[in-house]
Design an enzyme around this catalytic site. Structure first.
Site, mmCIF file in Angstrom:
data_model
loop_
_atom_site.group_PDB
_atom_site.id
_atom_site.type_symbol
_atom_site.label_atom_id
_atom_site.label_comp_id
_atom_site.label_asym_id
_atom_site.label_seq_id
_atom_site.Cartn_x
_atom_site.Cartn_y
_atom_site.Cartn_z
ATOM 1 N N LYS A 52 3.615 20.915 31.188
ATOM 2 C CA LYS A 52 4.029 19.959 30.150
ATOM 3 C C LYS A 52 5.548 19.824 30.141
ATOM 4 C CE LYS A 52 -0.088 20.861 27.358
ATOM 5 N NZ LYS A 52 -0.730 21.469 26.204
ATOM 6 N N GLN A 96 0.686 25.377 21.242
ATOM 7 C CA GLN A 96 -0.320 25.611 22.281
ATOM 8 C C GLN A 96 -1.409 26.550 21.764
ATOM 9 O OE1 GLN A 96 -0.366 24.023 25.232
ATOM 10 N NE2 GLN A 96 -2.205 25.057 25.932
ATOM 11 N N ASP A 119 -0.465 16.315 19.308
ATOM 12 C CA ASP A 119 -1.795 16.734 19.780
ATOM 13 C C ASP A 119 -2.911 15.989 19.056
ATOM 14 O OD1 ASP A 119 -2.067 18.629 21.850
ATOM 15 O OD2 ASP A 119 -1.238 20.207 20.569
#
Ligand code: GUN
Length: 304
Positions: A52, A96, A119
């Site tokens: 990422k 994460q 997200d």
């Protein structure tokens, strides 16, 4: 041979569409900014986060990785997220998952400002998804829709079966397919006669995290098969059972000591599907591409 749905190609297409938007923002105001929180040491998460951050760097998105220790408490992580919420140079926040077991994941996700939630995991944005309102969508499911659209594979009126009911993939993927007018079934470990339900699917989305579980008898001939699984198989007996008809794959296993396998049987899908996403190189690259899209969109809203 079925059509291969090339996630790397679509990722590159999406990245090249984002590049001028990022350049324009950087020239007129500042580059978009993404903060990534990686708590503890989960080897898979470390690889995902590295990819990422690298993609941000390639595109000229400013990124910052925060790496609190495994021992971090919920309160400490909440304070960290609140600090990021308040920072004017950060447009997107990604925590994460999975978080260390002592952390209350739902409380942490709830603490991310919904407008910085790249997200799409905040309950406000899950609500936006359910209601069909604008807002960031979870990256992997959004990538699946993007892939189907860019390959001109029809969704409306098709039967879609999603295997797996996670908040990250299964549930949002089912809702996005529904919004595209598919007839959607969500299956899970308690679904009776899973092969028969899967064989109904024109579009089969496998997101259970079980290597090669969906074999030929789960796949309708000609179906579009989207494999979200990325399972590292390290047991040679298991690898042998999967790759009985592919000695070159076993040789690769012997060289590396492991092999990456999706949730769909990699040889059976070739024999049955009409179109399929390979593992690796299918859905995986799109998750990151859609994270970049969500970050750029958050920045555009934040900076306008
Ligand atoms: N862990 C596995 N997939 C994801 C994802 O898409 N986002 C975050 N934040 N964590 C993940």
């Amino acid at each position: 041979m079925p059509q291969l749905l090339d996630g790397n190609r679509i990722r590159d297409e999406i990245k090249s569409e984002l590049a001028p938007r990022i350049r324009a923002m950087a020239a007129s105001k500042r580059a978009p900014g993404l903060a990534v929180v990686l708590a503890g040491h989960n080897p898979a998460s470390e690889i995902y986060v590295r990819n990422k951050v690298k993609t941000c760097h390639d595109l000229g998105i400013y990124s910052e990785t925060l790496t609190p220790p495994d021992s971090i408490s919920t309160a400490e992580l909440l304070a960290l997220v609140q600090h990021l919420n308040a920072r004017a140079d950060i447009d997107g926040i990604l925590v994460q998952l999975p978080l260390p077991p002592q952390v209350d994941t739902k409380r942490v996700l709830l603490a991310v400002a919904p407008e910085k939630d790249v997200d799409g995991f905040h309950p406000c944005n899950v609500g936006n998804l359910v209601a069909g309102l604008p807002g960031p969508r979870a990256c992997t499911p959004a990538g699946i829709i993007e892939l189907l659209k860019r390959y001109s594979l029809p969704i409306a009126g098709r039967r879609a079966v999603v295997v797996g009911r996670s908040d990250i993939v299964g549930k949002p993927a089912a809702l996005l397919l529904l919004h595209q007018h598919a007839t959607v079934t969500i299956c899970h470990s308690k679904t009776p006669d899973l092969p028969a339900v899967c064989r109904e699917a024109d579009i089969l989305v496998a997101a259970m995290g079980r290597p090669a579980l969906l074999t030929a008898d789960y796949i309708r001939p000609g179906a579009t098969v989207i494999d979200v699984g990325t399972n590292r198989v390290t047991d040679r007996v298991q690898a042998e059972a999967i790759f009985r008809g592919a000695p070159e794959k076993l040789e690769a296993f012997d060289r590396k000591g492991s092999v990456l396998v999706g949730d769909v049987h990699p040889l059976d899908v070739l024999a049955r599907a009409g179109a399929y996403t390979p593992v690796p190189g299918g859905v995986g690259p799109l998750t990151i591409a859609m994270l970049m899209v969500n970050t750029v969109e958050a920045a555009e809203r934040h900076l306008c």
